[in-house]
Design a protein around this motif. Structure first.
Motif, PDB file in Angstrom:
ATOM      1  N   MET A 291       0.835  -1.202   0.000  1.00 12.66           N
ATOM      2  CA  MET A 291       0.000   0.000   0.000  1.00 12.66           C
ATOM      3  C   MET A 291       0.868   1.249   0.000  1.00 12.66           C
ATOM      4  SD  MET A 291      -3.242  -0.617   2.462  1.00 12.66           S
ATOM      5  CE  MET A 291      -2.738  -1.899   3.592  1.00 12.66           C
ATOM      6  N   THR A 292       0.580   2.152  -0.916  1.00 16.97           N
ATOM      7  CA  THR A 292       1.252   3.447  -0.937  1.00 16.97           C
ATOM      8  C   THR A 292       0.193   4.526  -0.819  1.00 16.97           C
ATOM      9  OG1 THR A 292       1.194   3.580  -3.351  1.00 16.97           O
ATOM     10  CG2 THR A 292       3.179   2.639  -2.356  1.00 16.97           C
ATOM     11  N   VAL A 293       0.613   5.687  -0.309  1.00  9.78           N
ATOM     12  CA  VAL A 293      -0.328   6.781  -0.120  1.00  9.78           C
ATOM     13  C   VAL A 293       0.266   8.053  -0.727  1.00  9.78           C
ATOM     14  CG1 VAL A 293       0.499   7.309   2.223  1.00  9.78           C
ATOM     15  CG2 VAL A 293      -1.787   7.995   1.547  1.00  9.78           C
ATOM     16  N   CYS A 294      -0.586   8.782  -1.450  1.00  6.42           N
ATOM     17  CA  CYS A 294      -0.217  10.064  -2.040  1.00  6.42           C
ATOM     18  C   CYS A 294      -1.058  11.153  -1.389  1.00  6.42           C
ATOM     19  CB  CYS A 294      -0.495  10.085  -3.541  1.00  6.42           C
ATOM     20  SG  CYS A 294       0.452   8.903  -4.492  1.00  6.42           S
ATOM     21  N   PHE A 295      -0.423  12.274  -1.079  1.00  7.53           N
ATOM     22  CA  PHE A 295      -1.120  13.445  -0.589  1.00  7.53           C
ATOM     23  C   PHE A 295      -1.019  14.510  -1.665  1.00  7.53           C
ATOM     24  CE2 PHE A 295       0.113  11.203   3.258  1.00  7.53           C
ATOM     25  CZ  PHE A 295      -1.063  11.237   3.989  1.00  7.53           C
ATOM     26  N   ASN A 296      -2.166  15.005  -2.146  1.00  6.60           N
ATOM     27  CA  ASN A 296      -2.219  16.006  -3.230  1.00  6.60           C
ATOM     28  C   ASN A 296      -1.400  15.573  -4.435  1.00  6.60           C
ATOM     29  OD1 ASN A 296      -3.982  17.701  -1.921  1.00  6.60           O
ATOM     30  ND2 ASN A 296      -2.366  18.941  -1.016  1.00  6.60           N
ATOM     31  N   GLY A 297      -1.445  14.281  -4.769  1.00 10.14           N
ATOM     32  CA  GLY A 297      -0.798  13.778  -5.967  1.00 10.14           C
ATOM     33  C   GLY A 297       0.667  13.431  -5.826  1.00 10.14           C
ATOM     34  N   THR A 298       1.278  13.645  -4.668  1.00 13.56           N
ATOM     35  CA  THR A 298       2.687  13.331  -4.449  1.00 13.56           C
ATOM     36  C   THR A 298       2.795  12.088  -3.579  1.00 13.56           C
ATOM     37  OG1 THR A 298       3.282  15.664  -4.554  1.00 13.56           O
ATOM     38  CG2 THR A 298       4.882  14.199  -3.528  1.00 13.56           C
ATOM     39  N   GLN A 299       3.505  11.056  -4.100  1.00 10.44           N
ATOM     40  CA  GLN A 299       3.669   9.845  -3.314  1.00 10.44           C
ATOM     41  C   GLN A 299       4.535  10.169  -2.106  1.00 10.44           C
ATOM     42  OE1 GLN A 299       5.027   6.404  -5.405  1.00 10.44           O
ATOM     43  NE2 GLN A 299       5.000   5.137  -3.587  1.00 10.44           N
ATOM     44  N   MET A 300       3.964   9.981  -0.923  1.00  8.83           N
ATOM     45  CA  MET A 300       4.617  10.397   0.308  1.00  8.83           C
ATOM     46  C   MET A 300       5.044   9.241   1.197  1.00  8.83           C
ATOM     47  SD  MET A 300       4.727  13.732   0.697  1.00  8.83           S
ATOM     48  CE  MET A 300       4.790  13.939   2.455  1.00  8.83           C
ATOM     49  N   ALA A 301       4.320   8.134   1.146  1.00  5.08           N
ATOM     50  CA  ALA A 301       4.565   7.112   2.160  1.00  5.08           C
ATOM     51  C   ALA A 301       3.985   5.770   1.751  1.00  5.08           C
ATOM     52  CB  ALA A 301       3.936   7.562   3.479  1.00  5.08           C
ATOM     53  N   THR A 302       4.372   4.773   2.527  1.00  6.26           N
ATOM     54  CA  THR A 302       3.714   3.480   2.490  1.00  6.26           C
ATOM     55  C   THR A 302       2.963   3.365   3.807  1.00  6.26           C
ATOM     56  OG1 THR A 302       5.620   2.348   3.458  1.00  6.26           O
ATOM     57  CG2 THR A 302       5.505   2.450   1.052  1.00  6.26           C
ATOM     58  N   LEU A 303       1.964   2.511   3.843  1.00  4.92           N
ATOM     59  CA  LEU A 303       1.230   2.357   5.084  1.00  4.92           C
ATOM     60  C   LEU A 303       0.871   0.911   5.309  1.00  4.92           C
ATOM     61  CD1 LEU A 303      -2.413   2.703   4.837  1.00  4.92           C
ATOM     62  CD2 LEU A 303      -1.275   4.179   3.216  1.00  4.92           C
ATOM     63  N   GLN A 304       0.659   0.597   6.575  1.00  2.00           N
ATOM     64  CA  GLN A 304       0.362  -0.781   6.951  1.00  2.00           C
ATOM     65  C   GLN A 304      -1.108  -1.110   6.755  1.00  2.00           C
ATOM     66  OE1 GLN A 304       1.315  -1.741  11.003  1.00  2.00           O
ATOM     67  NE2 GLN A 304       1.523  -3.909  10.537  1.00  2.00           N
ATOM     68  N   SER A 305      -1.994  -0.173   7.130  1.00  2.00           N
ATOM     69  CA  SER A 305      -3.420  -0.443   6.982  1.00  2.00           C
ATOM     70  C   SER A 305      -4.205   0.857   7.001  1.00  2.00           C
ATOM     71  CB  SER A 305      -3.917  -1.358   8.113  1.00  2.00           C
ATOM     72  OG  SER A 305      -3.827  -0.701   9.356  1.00  2.00           O
ATOM     73  N   TYR A 306      -5.452   0.758   6.566  1.00  2.00           N
ATOM     74  CA  TYR A 306      -6.360   1.890   6.691  1.00  2.00           C
ATOM     75  C   TYR A 306      -7.768   1.381   6.905  1.00  2.00           C
ATOM     76  CZ  TYR A 306      -8.091   1.592   1.815  1.00  2.00           C
ATOM     77  OH  TYR A 306      -8.676   1.197   0.644  1.00  2.00           O
ATOM     78  N   GLN A 307      -8.594   2.241   7.482  1.00  2.00           N
ATOM     79  CA  GLN A 307      -9.985   1.899   7.770  1.00  2.00           C
ATOM     80  C   GLN A 307     -10.857   3.065   7.351  1.00  2.00           C
ATOM     81  OE1 GLN A 307     -10.620   0.980  11.894  1.00  2.00           O
ATOM     82  NE2 GLN A 307     -12.827   0.849  11.677  1.00  2.00           N
ATOM     83  N   VAL A 308     -11.998   2.761   6.751  1.00  2.00           N
ATOM     84  CA  VAL A 308     -12.926   3.793   6.289  1.00  2.00           C
ATOM     85  C   VAL A 308     -14.305   3.524   6.871  1.00  2.00           C
ATOM     86  CG1 VAL A 308     -13.998   4.864   4.280  1.00  2.00           C
ATOM     87  CG2 VAL A 308     -11.696   3.966   4.095  1.00  2.00           C
ATOM     88  N   THR A 309     -14.930   4.587   7.370  1.00  2.00           N
ATOM     89  CA  THR A 309     -16.319   4.520   7.802  1.00  2.00           C
ATOM     90  C   THR A 309     -17.084   5.562   7.010  1.00  2.00           C
ATOM     91  OG1 THR A 309     -15.659   3.879  10.033  1.00  2.00           O
ATOM     92  CG2 THR A 309     -17.893   4.727   9.755  1.00  2.00           C
ATOM     93  N   CYS A 310     -18.131   5.132   6.311  1.00  2.00           N
ATOM     94  CA  CYS A 310     -18.951   6.042   5.510  1.00  2.00           C
ATOM     95  C   CYS A 310     -20.284   6.253   6.236  1.00  2.00           C
ATOM     96  CB  CYS A 310     -19.207   5.449   4.131  1.00  2.00           C
ATOM     97  SG  CYS A 310     -20.255   6.462   3.082  1.00  2.00           S
ATOM     98  N   THR A 311     -20.657   7.517   6.382  1.00  2.00           N
ATOM     99  CA  THR A 311     -21.952   7.833   6.980  1.00  2.00           C
ATOM    100  C   THR A 311     -22.716   8.742   6.028  1.00  2.00           C
ATOM    101  OG1 THR A 311     -21.024   9.705   8.187  1.00  2.00           O
ATOM    102  CG2 THR A 311     -21.158   7.620   9.363  1.00  2.00           C
ATOM    103  N   ALA A 312     -24.029   8.658   6.075  1.00  2.00           N
ATOM    104  CA  ALA A 312     -24.881   9.493   5.235  1.00  2.00           C
ATOM    105  C   ALA A 312     -25.970  10.116   6.091  1.00  2.00           C
ATOM    106  CB  ALA A 312     -25.518   8.665   4.118  1.00  2.00           C
ATOM    107  N   ASP A 313     -26.318  11.352   5.767  1.00  2.00           N
ATOM    108  CA  ASP A 313     -27.425  12.018   6.443  1.00  2.00           C
ATOM    109  C   ASP A 313     -28.732  11.490   5.864  1.00  2.00           C
ATOM    110  OD1 ASP A 313     -25.721  13.661   7.950  1.00  2.00           O
ATOM    111  OD2 ASP A 313     -25.575  15.095   6.313  1.00  2.00           O
ATOM    112  N   CYS A 314     -29.661  11.124   6.720  1.00  2.00           N
ATOM    113  CA  CYS A 314     -30.979  10.656   6.290  1.00  2.00           C
ATOM    114  C   CYS A 314     -32.040  11.336   7.146  1.00  2.00           C
ATOM    115  CB  CYS A 314     -31.097   9.138   6.443  1.00  2.00           C
ATOM    116  SG  CYS A 314     -30.005   8.211   5.360  1.00  2.00           S
ATOM    117  N   GLU A 315     -33.171  11.615   6.519  1.00  2.00           N
ATOM    118  CA  GLU A 315     -34.256  12.263   7.246  1.00  2.00           C
ATOM    119  C   GLU A 315     -35.585  11.679   6.786  1.00  2.00           C
ATOM    120  OE1 GLU A 315     -35.954  16.765   7.800  1.00  2.00           O
ATOM    121  OE2 GLU A 315     -33.805  16.472   7.525  1.00  2.00           O
TER     122      GLU A 315
END
Length: 130
Positions: A12-36
C-alpha cells in the motif's frame, strides 16, 4: 530488542495532493450518510426517507514516509482541503476534500513513523490499475 521491520512498499502506498509520500500498513474507512424521514402534509407517519450527503472518516495506520515525498516540502500538519490516494491490490482509492482531525507521530533516529492519522473526506472514487 530485535524485531522484524514492516516495509509494505509493495502493498500500500499513499499520495497526498498527488505526491507519493509514504507506504502504510493499513487503513480503515467509515462512511456515513445524512438521512431524514419524509412525511406528507397531514400524515402522521413517514412515507419515505430522504438521503443527504455522504461523509468518510478515514484512519491511516503506520505510515512510513518515503524520502522523496518528504523532500517535496509537504507538511502534513499544514494540509487543508487535500486529496489522499491509496494504491493497493491494483486499485487506487482517492478521497477528496480532506481535513485531518488528528495525527499521532513516533520519531526514532532510524525510522520516523506516523502511527495514526485520522481525517474526514467529502468524496471517494475508485479505479483499477493495469
Amino acid at each position: 530488542m530485535t524485531g522484524q521491520m514492516f516495509f509494505p512498499e509493495r502493498e500500500m502506498t499513499v499520495c497526498f495532493n498527488g505526491t507519493q509520500m509514504a507506504t502504510l500498513q493499513s487503513y480503515q474507512v467509515t462512511c456515513t450518510a445524512d438521512c431524514e424521514a419524509v412525511c406528507g402534509f397531514g400524515d402522521g407517519a413517514p412515507s419515505g426517507v430522504a438521503r443527504g450527503g455522504k461523509r468518510f472518516a478515514l484512519t491511516l495506520r503506520r505510515i512510513y514516509p518515503i524520502l522523496s515525498g518528504l523532500q517535496d516540502g509537504i507538511n502534513l500538519y499544514e494540509l487543508q482541503n487535500f486529496t489522499v490516494s491509496i494504491t493497493h491490490h491494483r486499485r487506487v482509492v482517492t478521497f477528496s476534500g480532506c481535513e485531518w482531525t488528528s495525527i499521532r507521530e513516533s520519531v526514532q533516529p532510524d525510522a520516523p513513523v506516523i502511527e495514526e492519522m485520522t481525517l474526514l473526506a467529502a468524496g471517494r472514487t475508485q479505479r483499477t490499475t493495469a
